[in-house]
Write a protein that holds these residues in place. Structure first.
Motif, PDB file in Angstrom:
ATOM      1  N   MET A  25     -10.674   3.602   3.745  1.00 25.25           N
ATOM      2  CA  MET A  25     -10.657   3.352   5.177  1.00 25.25           C
ATOM      3  C   MET A  25      -9.699   4.280   5.902  1.00 25.25           C
ATOM      4  N   ALA A  26      -8.554   4.512   5.269  1.00 32.47           N
ATOM      5  CA  ALA A  26      -7.539   5.361   5.910  1.00 32.47           C
ATOM      6  C   ALA A  26      -8.040   6.791   6.068  1.00 32.47           C
ATOM      7  N   GLY A  27      -8.918   7.220   5.168  1.00 32.34           N
ATOM      8  CA  GLY A  27      -9.369   8.606   5.225  1.00 32.34           C
ATOM      9  C   GLY A  27     -10.670   8.812   5.962  1.00 32.34           C
ATOM     10  N   TYR A  28     -11.444   7.741   6.106  1.00 31.35           N
ATOM     11  CA  TYR A  28     -12.823   7.890   6.567  1.00 31.35           C
ATOM     12  C   TYR A  28     -12.918   8.189   8.071  1.00 31.35           C
ATOM     13  N   ALA A  69       3.497   1.914  12.791  1.00 33.26           N
ATOM     14  CA  ALA A  69       4.135   0.593  12.874  1.00 33.26           C
ATOM     15  C   ALA A  69       5.331   0.522  11.932  1.00 33.26           C
ATOM     16  N   ARG A  70       6.381  -0.127  12.365  1.00 32.40           N
ATOM     17  CA  ARG A  70       7.552  -0.314  11.500  1.00 32.40           C
ATOM     18  C   ARG A  70       8.100  -1.716  11.680  1.00 32.40           C
ATOM     19  N   LEU A  71       8.576  -2.257  10.586  1.00 30.73           N
ATOM     20  CA  LEU A  71       9.228  -3.567  10.609  1.00 30.73           C
ATOM     21  C   LEU A  71      10.732  -3.318  10.512  1.00 30.73           C
ATOM     22  N   CYS A 124       0.849  -1.191   0.000  1.00 30.87           N
ATOM     23  CA  CYS A 124       0.000   0.000   0.000  1.00 30.87           C
ATOM     24  C   CYS A 124       0.886   1.244   0.000  1.00 30.87           C
ATOM     25  N   GLY A 125       1.908   1.217   0.853  1.00 31.89           N
ATOM     26  CA  GLY A 125       2.804   2.364   0.936  1.00 31.89           C
ATOM     27  C   GLY A 125       3.677   2.469  -0.301  1.00 31.89           C
ATOM     28  N   GLY A 126       4.094   1.305  -0.820  1.00 32.59           N
ATOM     29  CA  GLY A 126       4.967   1.301  -1.987  1.00 32.59           C
ATOM     30  C   GLY A 126       4.283   1.915  -3.198  1.00 32.59           C
ATOM     31  N   PHE A 170       0.190  12.228  12.086  1.00 36.10           N
ATOM     32  CA  PHE A 170       0.153  11.623  10.749  1.00 36.10           C
ATOM     33  C   PHE A 170       1.324  10.674  10.526  1.00 36.10           C
ATOM     34  N   GLY A 171       2.012  10.265  11.602  1.00 35.69           N
ATOM     35  CA  GLY A 171       3.191   9.423  11.442  1.00 35.69           C
ATOM     36  C   GLY A 171       4.399  10.282  11.095  1.00 35.69           C
ATOM     37  N   PHE A 172       5.413   9.650  10.495  1.00 34.30           N
ATOM     38  CA  PHE A 172       6.617  10.407  10.170  1.00 34.30           C
ATOM     39  C   PHE A 172       7.448   9.679   9.119  1.00 34.30           C
ATOM     40  N   GLY A 173       8.431  10.394   8.588  1.00 34.28           N
ATOM     41  CA  GLY A 173       9.369   9.762   7.644  1.00 34.28           C
ATOM     42  C   GLY A 173       8.716   9.482   6.301  1.00 34.28           C
ATOM     43  N   SER A 174       9.330   8.551   5.568  1.00 40.08           N
ATOM     44  CA  SER A 174       8.876   8.307   4.197  1.00 40.08           C
ATOM     45  C   SER A 174       7.477   7.686   4.152  1.00 40.08           C
ATOM     46  N   ARG A 175       7.019   7.119   5.261  1.00 42.81           N
ATOM     47  CA  ARG A 175       5.698   6.500   5.280  1.00 42.81           C
ATOM     48  C   ARG A 175       4.647   7.393   5.932  1.00 42.81           C
ATOM     49  N   ILE A 176       4.979   8.665   6.092  1.00 43.78           N
ATOM     50  CA  ILE A 176       4.003   9.583   6.698  1.00 43.78           C
ATOM     51  C   ILE A 176       2.701   9.564   5.886  1.00 43.78           C
ATOM     52  N   CYS A 177       1.588   9.845   6.551  1.00 42.35           N
ATOM     53  CA  CYS A 177       0.290   9.826   5.858  1.00 42.35           C
ATOM     54  C   CYS A 177       0.366  10.680   4.591  1.00 42.35           C
ATOM     55  N   PRO A 178       0.071  10.093   3.435  1.00 43.90           N
ATOM     56  CA  PRO A 178       0.187  10.852   2.192  1.00 43.90           C
ATOM     57  C   PRO A 178      -0.883  11.944   2.077  1.00 43.90           C
ATOM     58  N   ALA A 179      -1.907  11.869   2.941  1.00 43.50           N
ATOM     59  CA  ALA A 179      -3.016  12.820   2.813  1.00 43.50           C
ATOM     60  C   ALA A 179      -2.975  13.896   3.906  1.00 43.50           C
ATOM     61  N   GLU A 180      -1.815  14.068   4.536  1.00 43.52           N
ATOM     62  CA  GLU A 180      -1.743  15.009   5.665  1.00 43.52           C
ATOM     63  C   GLU A 180      -2.277  16.395   5.297  1.00 43.52           C
TER      64      GLU A 180
HETATM   65  C1  HEM Z   1      -6.930  13.494  10.425  1.00 48.09           C
HETATM   66  C2  HEM Z   1      -6.828  12.638   9.422  1.00 48.09           C
HETATM   67  C3  HEM Z   1      -5.770  11.577   9.288  1.00 48.09           C
HETATM   68  C4  HEM Z   1      -4.878  11.089  10.227  1.00 48.09           C
HETATM   69  C5  HEM Z   1      -4.735  11.518  11.682  1.00 48.09           C
HETATM   70  C6  HEM Z   1      -4.070  10.085   9.559  1.00 48.09           C
HETATM   71  C7  HEM Z   1      -3.051   9.373  10.168  1.00 48.09           C
HETATM   72  C8  HEM Z   1      -2.257   8.440   9.533  1.00 48.09           C
HETATM   73  C9  HEM Z   1      -1.143   7.732  10.148  1.00 48.09           C
HETATM   74  C10 HEM Z   1      -0.687   7.881  11.592  1.00 48.09           C
HETATM   75  C11 HEM Z   1      -0.621   6.917   9.215  1.00 48.09           C
HETATM   76  C12 HEM Z   1       0.601   6.000   9.390  1.00 48.09           C
HETATM   77  C13 HEM Z   1       1.846   6.808   8.972  1.00 48.09           C
HETATM   78  C14 HEM Z   1       3.186   6.156   9.244  1.00 48.09           C
HETATM   79  O1  HEM Z   1       3.270   4.929   9.247  1.00 48.09           O
HETATM   80  O2  HEM Z   1       4.185   6.889   9.482  1.00 48.09           O
HETATM   81  C15 HEM Z   1      -1.386   7.088   7.992  1.00 48.09           C
HETATM   82  C16 HEM Z   1      -1.155   6.398   6.811  1.00 48.09           C
HETATM   83  C17 HEM Z   1      -1.950   6.508   5.701  1.00 48.09           C
HETATM   84  N1  HEM Z   1      -2.982   7.392   5.492  1.00 48.09           N
HETATM   85 FE1  HEM Z   1      -3.652   8.779   6.791  1.00 48.09          FE
HETATM   86  N2  HEM Z   1      -4.487   9.971   8.248  1.00 48.09           N
HETATM   87  C18 HEM Z   1      -5.520  10.852   8.034  1.00 48.09           C
HETATM   88  C19 HEM Z   1      -6.231  11.047   6.869  1.00 48.09           C
HETATM   89  C20 HEM Z   1      -6.051  10.333   5.711  1.00 48.09           C
HETATM   90  C21 HEM Z   1      -6.832  10.489   4.490  1.00 48.09           C
HETATM   91  C22 HEM Z   1      -7.952  11.514   4.329  1.00 48.09           C
HETATM   92  C23 HEM Z   1      -6.372   9.569   3.591  1.00 48.09           C
HETATM   93  C24 HEM Z   1      -6.803   9.280   2.166  1.00 48.09           C
HETATM   94  C25 HEM Z   1      -7.642  10.006   1.477  1.00 48.09           C
HETATM   95  C26 HEM Z   1      -5.289   8.852   4.227  1.00 48.09           C
HETATM   96  C27 HEM Z   1      -4.544   7.844   3.622  1.00 48.09           C
HETATM   97  C28 HEM Z   1      -3.502   7.172   4.233  1.00 48.09           C
HETATM   98  C29 HEM Z   1      -2.762   6.085   3.597  1.00 48.09           C
HETATM   99  C30 HEM Z   1      -3.005   5.513   2.192  1.00 48.09           C
HETATM  100  C31 HEM Z   1      -1.786   5.665   4.515  1.00 48.09           C
HETATM  101  C32 HEM Z   1      -0.771   4.535   4.337  1.00 48.09           C
HETATM  102  C33 HEM Z   1       0.576   5.114   3.923  1.00 48.09           C
HETATM  103  C34 HEM Z   1       1.657   4.043   3.791  1.00 48.09           C
HETATM  104  O3  HEM Z   1       1.368   2.858   4.000  1.00 48.09           O
HETATM  105  O4  HEM Z   1       2.815   4.410   3.498  1.00 48.09           O
HETATM  106  N3  HEM Z   1      -5.123   9.335   5.510  1.00 48.09           N
HETATM  107  N4  HEM Z   1      -2.367   8.031   8.210  1.00 48.09           N
END
Ligand code: HEM
Length: 455
Positions: A257-260, A326-328, A82-84, A393-403
């Motif tokens: 799911m990540a955004g909802y 989470a990190r491996l 998913c992240g890749g 929103f996490g940190f580093g290269s895997r930070i949430c792409p939708a921050e």
């Molecule tokens: C307040 C809203 C949100 C918070 C607090 C949040 C928080 C997070 C966190 C903590 C992670 C893990 C980051 C890491 O591992 O360093 C993450 C990953 C992710 N988020 Fe968000 N998120 C938000 C909104 C969204 C929205 C709106 C979307 C999509 C439209 C989204 C899509 C994703 C995706 C696809 C990942 C996985 C990234 C990866 O695997 O590299 N997020 N988010």
């Protein structure tokens, strides 16, 4: 503070192993949000169940905790897939001359119209009965699901019965959580299966529709592609072949799911915080009124309102929607000791969970952490915050792409609400209880009384 955390950000180079069984696919995607909060739940409630190392403020997942070792491996290979996919997505946008900001800006008018639909809905309710109470979490979850679908799928809601879709999504999320703890009874199991089938059929229909649209749409070349367009028209970078329907469903459900629930809970939490801090509400409204003078906010307005940004950031600190990063570990790693304790040697392939709230609530990093103080994020103070201690929103290269998108969404709704209403909490303070599900949800909703502002 652990200094080597950034080293864990490598994206493992595993290839996803798709099959056509939707249920399996869905379980894998969902596990990202299922296993991690569940482990955190266990950690909070029974630290000895996990091999917890509080001195280092990371949680090391004991392999035996996983109910099924194979499942665990699949989960993490899927997480990485998913992240890749994200760097690939960024590259595609760049090739089309877009960047993240331009994608958000392009979507902004539609998202603002959607938010205005909710404001008008609440206004009608209040005009009808000024003592009405709004279930803010339920409302904002609906807003967030529709907004997320709009961003990912450019959803034309005529093609989607959003109410049933939301109900099914909630049943699946809740069913999976209960399944994890062996609490799913027969009745809910049935509902859960029905919901999975419903979502599968909806996604398949959407995929067919989009394929047809792309075939017949002449302006397709110039159109800014959304995630769905990319999935149905490009090749899977892992296989070099078109994405299968199962893979498209996997990404669609994962991103939705990540955004909802995340954005859908962050907005009511911020409103809750504002109701509890009258001075914040007054100051925020002053800024909004001064900047906008009654007109609707543009994308640039939202970026320019510094106090609004500070309030939202502080709300995400105090009420972080996500529990974990989470990190491996790809190789053996030594975590330097915090205090006088010994360094910690971790084996390769250990999964570590970085508990976001433990940092946000730690007085070493945030003085008087229980205090809601947006000025922590003012330009003169923000530089004092240690790296990675503030990480909703996490940190580093895997930070949430939708921050950036999520911040814009939250700011927009808060701004529109405060332009129109005064907000008051309409429940006992002790009934505001945060429950750890996939994300941290308000157990009894967030009940808000909206009072129309005098002109
Ligand atoms: C307040 C809203 C949100 C918070 C607090 C949040 C928080 C997070 C966190 C903590 C992670 C893990 C980051 C890491 O591992 O360093 C993450 C990953 C992710 N988020 Fe968000 N998120 C938000 C909104 C969204 C929205 C709106 C979307 C999509 C439209 C989204 C899509 C994703 C995706 C696809 C990942 C996985 C990234 C990866 O695997 O590299 N997020 N988010």
């Amino acid at each position: 503070m652990i200094s080597c955390v950034q080293n864990y950000n490598e994206i493992p180079n595993n290839k996803p192993d798709y099959n056509d069984d939707y249920y399996n696919q869905f379980m894998i995607v969902i596990s990202l949000f299922l296993i991690i909060p569940s482990l955190y739940f266990l950690y909070r409630n029974s630290p000895r169940l996990l091999n917890v190392t509080p001195k280092a403020n990371v949680i090391i997942v004991d392999k035996k905790i996983s109910p099924d070792e194979n499942e665990k491996n699949e989960i993490f290979s899927e997480m990485s897939s998913c992240g890749g996919f994200i760097p690939y997505l960024r590259k595609l946008h760049k090739n089309q001359g877009n960047n993240v900001t331009s994608v958000i800006v392009a979507k902004y008018p539609t998202l603002r119209n959607l938010a205005l639909e909710f404001i008008e809905r609440w206004e009608k309710v209040v005009m009808n009965d000024k003592n009405s109470i709004i279930k803010m979490q339920e409302e904002c979850l609906e807003f967030s699901l529709r907004a997320t679908l709009n961003v990912i799928v450019s959803s034309n809601e005529e093609n989607l019965d959003v109410k049933t879709y939301k109900k099914s999504y909630d049943a699946v999320l809740s069913g999976l959580f209960d399944k994890q703890f062996g609490k799913l009874d027969t009745l809910h199991e049935e509902r859960f299966q029905e919901s999975i089938n419903y979502m599968k059929s909806v996604t398949c229909k959407l995929i067919d529709q989009r394929r047809n649209e792309l075939k017949t749409n002449n302006e397709g070349e110039n159109k800014m592609k959304d995630l769905f367009d990319i999935l149905v028209s490009e090749n899977d970078p892992h296989t070099g072949k078109p994405f299968t329907d199962a893979a498209i469903t996997h990404y669609m459900c994962g991103y939705t799911m990540a955004g909802y629930h995340t954005t859908g809970t962050a907005i009511p939490y911020t409103i809750f915080a504002i109701t509890q801090n009258h001075d914040v509400q007054v100051k925020l409204r002053e800024e909004i009124d001064k900047t906008l003078g009654g007109r609707l906010p543009t994308f640039d307005d939202l970026s320019s309102m510094e106090y609004l940004t500070q309030v939202v950031k502080e709300s995400l600190r105090v009420y972080a929607p996500a529990s974990f990063v989470a990190r491996l570990l790809k190789s053996e790693t030594i975590l330097p000791a915090m205090d006088e304790s010994k360094d910690l040697r971790l084996k390769a392939n250990t999964t570590i969970l970085y508990p976001i709230p433990l940092y946000h609530e730690d007085p070493k990093f945030f003085t008087q952490p229980e205090k809601f103080d947006p000025t922590r994020f003012s330009p003169d103070k923000i530089k004092n915050i240690e790296p990675n201690t503030y990480c909703p929103f996490g940190f580093g290269s895997r930070i949430c792409p939708a921050e950036r998108y999520a911040l814009m969404d939250i700011k927009m709704v808060i701004c529109l609400i405060l332009q129109k209403f005064n907000v008051k909490l309409a429940m006992k303070l002790e009934d505001f209880v945060i429950e750890e599900r996939f994300v941290n949800m308000a157990k009894n909703d967030v009940l808000i009384k909206l009072e129309l502002r005098s002109k």
